[in-house]
Design an enzyme around this catalytic site. Sequence first.
Site, short mmCIF file in Angstrom:
data_model
loop_
_atom_site.label_atom_id
_atom_site.label_comp_id
_atom_site.label_asym_id
_atom_site.label_seq_id
_atom_site.Cartn_x
_atom_site.Cartn_y
_atom_site.Cartn_z
CB CYS A 2 61.15 68.49 76.38
SG CYS A 2 60.69 70.13 77.10
NE ARG A 27 62.20 65.39 71.09
CZ ARG A 27 61.06 64.87 70.67
NH1 ARG A 27 61.20 63.85 70.19
NH2 ARG A 27 59.90 65.33 71.44
CD1 TRP A 76 62.78 74.44 72.52
CD2 TRP A 76 60.96 74.72 73.14
NE1 TRP A 76 62.58 75.48 71.79
CE2 TRP A 76 61.35 75.69 71.83
CE3 TRP A 76 59.86 74.86 73.53
CZ2 TRP A 76 60.43 76.32 71.69
CZ3 TRP A 76 58.85 75.76 73.25
CH2 TRP A 76 59.22 76.51 72.08
CG ASN A 102 59.32 65.88 76.96
OD1 ASN A 102 59.94 66.19 77.77
ND2 ASN A 102 59.65 64.71 76.06
CD GLU A 484 58.68 73.98 52.82
OE1 GLU A 484 57.86 74.26 53.80
OE2 GLU A 484 59.71 73.15 53.39
CE LYS A 488 62.55 74.21 55.37
NZ LYS A 488 61.40 73.37 55.20
CD GLU A 491 62.48 75.94 58.88
OE1 GLU A 491 61.90 75.58 60.02
OE2 GLU A 491 61.80 75.14 58.09
CG HIS A 507 45.54 93.56 45.17
ND1 HIS A 507 44.72 94.59 44.70
CD2 HIS A 507 45.80 92.50 44.38
CE1 HIS A 507 44.13 93.99 43.73
NE2 HIS A 507 44.86 92.72 43.35
CE LYS A 607 62.51 67.20 61.96
NZ LYS A 607 62.38 67.55 60.79
O1 M6R Z 1 56.27 67.04 62.56
P1 M6R Z 1 55.48 67.88 61.78
O2 M6R Z 1 55.23 67.76 60.39
O3 M6R Z 1 53.94 68.03 62.36
O4 M6R Z 1 55.81 69.35 61.90
C1 M6R Z 1 55.09 70.47 61.42
C2 M6R Z 1 55.91 71.65 61.62
O5 M6R Z 1 56.38 71.89 62.93
C3 M6R Z 1 57.26 71.59 60.75
O6 M6R Z 1 56.74 71.28 59.30
C4 M6R Z 1 58.29 72.87 60.87
O7 M6R Z 1 57.36 74.23 60.29
C5 M6R Z 1 59.27 72.60 60.13
N1 M6R Z 1 60.38 73.15 61.09
C6 M6R Z 1 59.65 73.39 58.71
O8 M6R Z 1 60.78 73.23 58.18
#
Ligand code: M6R
Length: 612
Positions: A2, A27, A76, A102, A484, A488, A491, A507, A607
């Site tokens: 939010c 966000r 949200w 929020n 990572e 990426k 998501e 395994h 975000k």
């Molecule tokens: O703001 P933060 O770095 O604490 O956020 C952590 C995660 O929510 C953030 O890295 C999330 O996994 C991203 N969407 C990844 O791209």
Amino acid sequence: MCGIVGFAGKTDAVSVLLDGLEKLEYRGYDSAGVAVVSQDGRLQIKKSKGRLAVLREQLSKSEPIEGNIGISHTRWATHGEPNDINAHPHTGENGKIAVVHNGIIENYLEIKQFLINEGVTFYSDTDTEVIAQLLDYYYKQNSDITECVYKVLNRIRGAYALGIICSDCPDKLIAARKDAPLLIGYGENSNFIASDVTALLAYTRTVSYMDDNEVAVITPDSVTVYDADKNVIEKEKHTVEWDVSAAEKGGYRHFMLKEITEQPEAIAKTVNPRMKDGRICFEELAENPDFLKDVSKIYIIACGSAYHVGMVGKYTLEKLLKIPTEACLASEFRYCDPLVDENTLAIVISQSGETLDSMAAMREAKKRGAKVISLVNVIGSSIARESDIVLYTWAGPEIAVATTKAYSTQLVLLTMFAVYYSDILGIITESEYVSFMRELELLPSKVSEILKDTEKYQEAAARFFNHDSVFFIGRNLDYALGLEGSLKLKEISYIHSESYAAGELKHGTISLIEPGTLVVSLATYAPLIEKTASNVVEVQSRGAEVLTIATQSNAEKLKTKKENSFTVPDTDPLLQPNLGVIPLQLFAYYVALNRGCDIDKPRNLAKSVTVE
Ligand code: M6R
């Protein structure tokens, strides 16, 4: 998650509020709304499910709503489905007070029941309506709105950033905060509140950050902040250095691509101010020489991509410091009864500095005696302020939900910290140190070199975007990197993907490999290339299509098709993940582009995750 924007000024509030909300769209949200109080004391509200464009359209089609004081919100959904009714702002029964919120009110059901017993009828499924109705309930007894806000705050439990207006006070905006970010912006003949500084950049750069249990009463000409006991407190004002263009697309199709491209500059901003005469210099730590004494255990605490940085850090710190190091998911750490004492160092990593799980885990570590260093991007954010020492990444605003430049800057900053600390402990040799520094200086230009040729990633994405499952494999630092790469991809493209330590494949996971399965093999960690090469052969012999990311010097050890093999320049092994991640980001981006996904705002994601 939010977003909140509030305005108290002498000009039209609606345009400022909508403009601010637009800056918060990144966000993630599912509905939006705005409320203003007109000069003649009418409270007017418009809200709707969907994107801001829908709200704008509604506003343009109906009687204009006018006023110089207002609040607005992007929601949200947590309590109640995304729809017009559950969208904020919410009001009480007499329609005089409007609230945006929020966070989550944990005891909302209990208060709701109390109000129902008092004859109040609720119209939404939200926890926020409870705040509005309770305010209304107290307001009927005492028409001092600030007093009523205090009464409500004393009764609710949970996390909140609140913006409140009341039709009887057409020049007043009230804000309150606990465990959810909220800042005050100071303008000329106007003042603001916002959950995120990017909403205010077009209007002011002078801000102060609200702390827990504070209440602010804001008019166009004044800001008064009170503590929980209603004492007036002086807030420190900060100047925000980020410029407006940094939070705009600047001709790029997506923020994500812009931010990928900005990485050489972002890394340079993180690194250069900390290089003095060939040495790494952390002024923040130099001022506290005892801070790193007697550390016997390190926990790196974070979520999502920041946790993946922590996974790289686990290998790097243990290697360089010889101190047991664990990378922990913040959401697990906070409830796992961690073995922390005063010789424990907790390193909390967060782009936003507002991730609730990371913040709660940090508080838990602190409570148990740990010293806390945070690596944060957003200046003045909650984690930054609550940690003992903050090392800022200085990557500038990151707007795309999928992190890229924040990840890269966290990575290089953590590695620099490891080398710095290793030097203090006398573990890293001088020749290793010098060679690291040489490569550190070259890092931005090596990242630029990879970014020069994006065509091959576009071509690979065009070949593979229809796959519905992808595996990432690697060992040691490459395993951490694979986590990572996999996140990426999933998501933003919604392709199912998993990352495995390559040695773990046989395994269990190898049973999923069949002809045509895509396996992305990471081979940038030199000491284990031969081992990774055998894992590649294992999956190839079961029919997998293998795409490799290797260093230039290792590429030919992996027998993959030319068009499926990407190389990155060689560098110091500790910095190699900073180069290896770039092809992974580009591949994910172009795959998502081919699939027509909403890259900057992937479904269901936000975000900054400020709820548990
Ligand atoms: O703001 P933060 O770095 O604490 O956020 C952590 C995660 O929510 C953030 O890295 C999330 O996994 C991203 N969407 C990844 O791209």
